[in-house]
Write an enzyme that holds these catalytic residues in place. Structure first.
Site, mmCIF file in Angstrom:
data_model
loop_
_atom_site.group_PDB
_atom_site.id
_atom_site.type_symbol
_atom_site.label_atom_id
_atom_site.label_comp_id
_atom_site.label_asym_id
_atom_site.label_seq_id
_atom_site.Cartn_x
_atom_site.Cartn_y
_atom_site.Cartn_z
ATOM 1 N N PHE A 72 3.937 -8.223 2.044
ATOM 2 C CA PHE A 72 3.533 -9.497 2.658
ATOM 3 C C PHE A 72 4.075 -9.566 4.100
ATOM 4 C CE2 PHE A 72 3.812 -14.141 3.269
ATOM 5 C CZ PHE A 72 2.494 -14.473 2.958
ATOM 6 N N ASP A 100 10.833 -8.435 -3.946
ATOM 7 C CA ASP A 100 10.184 -9.715 -3.674
ATOM 8 C C ASP A 100 9.388 -10.067 -4.926
ATOM 9 O OD1 ASP A 100 8.286 -11.684 -3.012
ATOM 10 O OD2 ASP A 100 8.309 -11.109 -0.899
ATOM 11 N N TYR A 155 6.755 -22.084 -5.421
ATOM 12 C CA TYR A 155 5.579 -22.974 -5.342
ATOM 13 C C TYR A 155 4.321 -22.329 -5.908
ATOM 14 C CZ TYR A 155 5.471 -20.425 -0.865
ATOM 15 O OH TYR A 155 5.517 -19.456 0.093
ATOM 16 N N LYS A 156 4.437 -21.077 -6.365
ATOM 17 C CA LYS A 156 3.255 -20.417 -6.926
ATOM 18 C C LYS A 156 3.227 -20.647 -8.441
ATOM 19 C CE LYS A 156 3.682 -16.804 -3.392
ATOM 20 N NZ LYS A 156 2.550 -17.077 -2.520
ATOM 21 N N ARG A 214 -9.327 -13.589 -3.252
ATOM 22 C CA ARG A 214 -8.257 -13.386 -4.223
ATOM 23 C C ARG A 214 -8.360 -14.469 -5.291
ATOM 24 N NH1 ARG A 214 -2.125 -13.527 -2.220
ATOM 25 N NH2 ARG A 214 -2.716 -15.712 -2.191
#
Ligand SMILES: Cc1ncc(COP(=O)(O)O)c(C=O)c1O
Ligand SMILES: Nc1ccccc1C(=O)C[C@H](N)C(=O)O
Length: 425
Positions: free
Chosen positions: A139, A216, A241-242, A394
């Site tokens: 990322f 990560d 938050y995912k 995605r």
């Protein structure tokens, strides 16, 4: 779940909608969908890996917090519970989704800032070693933080290019680590392709070379099994938050293996990570425990909602078995790929995620040159995947909140939008 169980032959004699309905009817986690707040205009939410939906319990908890805690306890709240929250919730995250014993996980800053702190600490703990291994598919924030630290500390980044499955294998890591390697920084689930790395083996490969490893876990926590203690991982960081549904900008978690903690010095030494914050002493002395990785005042309000998702994940494990969340996740991505093969591949769409469910996380990415033009049309009709450059859609499928029907509605809408777009092009 084995790959053969995960991929039963697709029965294309039934419509996608009937297949989705049958899968939803057989889903042992189906009832958990009612635990999330509905959205007025969204018919297929396929972005649970950018921002999870709010739970109903969180809507209540946030309102209650304002009146019962903030308004009534005021500054006393810090002594009564808020001060301990970053470590108490850290332990819960550790226990529920990371395979981490207490005392090693904290909730702190953004993932970006935790990455910075842990990478700096790791580099300083390996004096004489100047290389950090990272992959070009990681990322952007991971790559940017590492580029900054490399410039700051005179370290060299050793870049790995993701292999044919769009991820990094243990052999590829073994090929680049050596006596010069201080640290290996990889994503457990790749943000774009969804490739699921063999974290246990890669950690061993890094350790055999005398290097530390930092995972990560942004796209893993809450969606795929993680076993930090069993894998002997040194360091980890991840978003809340995912798949942990903490809400926009909820603070990230960090993990530092117990026996490493006192050997690491983090670079942002603030009072909340110090030995005795309320002594207000003249010099900084780091706390002896995992608290030393905190810096300033923790974001208490931001930490509230994730607790409700952790409750739901615990409950799902209790009622449907420890593997239930991963099983549902694999069934969702497998169904998505079946529909993509049937409805989108004939239109020129390419699958950018691993076919092998054992190497796939909770999302699926598909590529087509027209997707950049298709995405606004989808969002406007309440079908919400996200777009990742250069040409990827995605589909982020959150095991407790996503239905098979949403996947079917989403893929059929993508087909219709793509047909429209290519007809008008
Ligand atoms: C793999 C990965 N790392 C880090 C981040 C983001 O970190 P931050 O919350 O600091 O923006 C994301 C997503 O935003 C991500 O997907
Ligand atoms: N934090 C965000 C804020 C705004 C929009 C997206 C995000 C994401 O989380 C993106 C995600 N990390 C990704 O894997 O693309």
């Amino acid at each position: 779940m084995t790959s053969s169980q995960a991929s039963p032959p697709t029965d294309r004699t039934r419509t996608p909608a009937r297949r989705a309905a049958a899968l939803d009817a057989a889903d042992p986690l189906a009832r958990f969908r009612d635990e999330f707040m509905p959205s007025d205009d969204v018919v297929a939410y396929l972005d649970g890996n950018s921002l999870g939906r709010p739970t109903r319990a969180s809507a209540e908890r946030l309102a209650r917090f304002t009146t019962e805690q903030w308004a009534s306890r005021l500054i006393r709240g810090w002594d009564e519970s808020w001060y301990e929250l970053p470590l108490a919730i850290g332990d819960r995250i550790g226990q529920t989704v990371l395979g981490a014993a207490p005392g090693q996980t904290f909730v702190g800053d953004s993932t970006t800032v935790i990455l910075y702190k842990l990478v700096r600490a790791a580099l300083d703990a390996r004096p004489g070693r100047t290389e950090i291994v990272v992959d070009t598919g990681n990322f952007p924030t991971d790559r940017f933080v590492l580029q900054g630290i490399a410039a700051e500390r005179g370290a060299t980044l050793r870049w790995l290019a993701p292999g044919p499955d769009a991820g990094v294998t243990p052999d590829e890591v073994a090929g680049v680590v050596g006596p010069q390697t201080a640290l290996v920084v990889l994503s457990h689930v790749a943000y774009r392709s969804g490739f699921l790395a063999d974290a246990g083996t890669i950690t061993r490969v890094a350790h055999d070379a005398g290097a530390l490893v930092l995972w990560d876990l942004c796209h893993s926590a809450g969606a795929v099994p993680v076993a930090l203690d069993a894998w002997d991982v040194d360091l980890a960081a991840g978003c809340t938050y995912k798949y942990l549904n903490g809400g926009p900008g909820s603070p990230a978690f960090g993990y530092v293996r117990a026996d490493l903690q006192t050997a690491l010095t983090q670079p942002i030494q603030g009072w909340m990570g110090s030995d005795a914050p309320f002594e207000m002493g003249p010099e900084y002395a780091p706390h002896t425990g995992v608290r030393r990785f905190l810096s300033g005042t923790p974001a208490v309000v931001g930490m509230l909602a994730m607790q409700d998702m952790l409750d739901l994940l615990d409950e799902a494990g209790n009622v449907a078995g420890a593997d239930a969340v991963r099983d549902k996740s694999v069934r969702l991505t497998t169904f998505a790929l079946d529909l993509v093969d049937e409805l989108l591949v004939p239109l020129g769409v390419r699958v950018a995620s691993p076919r092998d469910p054992a190497r796939r996380g909770g999302h699926v990415t598909i590529d087509h040159a027209a997707f950049e033009r298709v995405i606004p049309r989808l969002w406007a009709q309440g079908v919400v995947p996200d777009f990742r450059r250069p040409d990827g859609l995605r589909l982020g499928l959150s095991p407790l909140s996503t239905s098979f029907a949403e996947v079917q509605v989403g893929v059929e809408a993508i087909r219709a939008a793509l047909l429209d777009e290519t007809a008008s092009a």
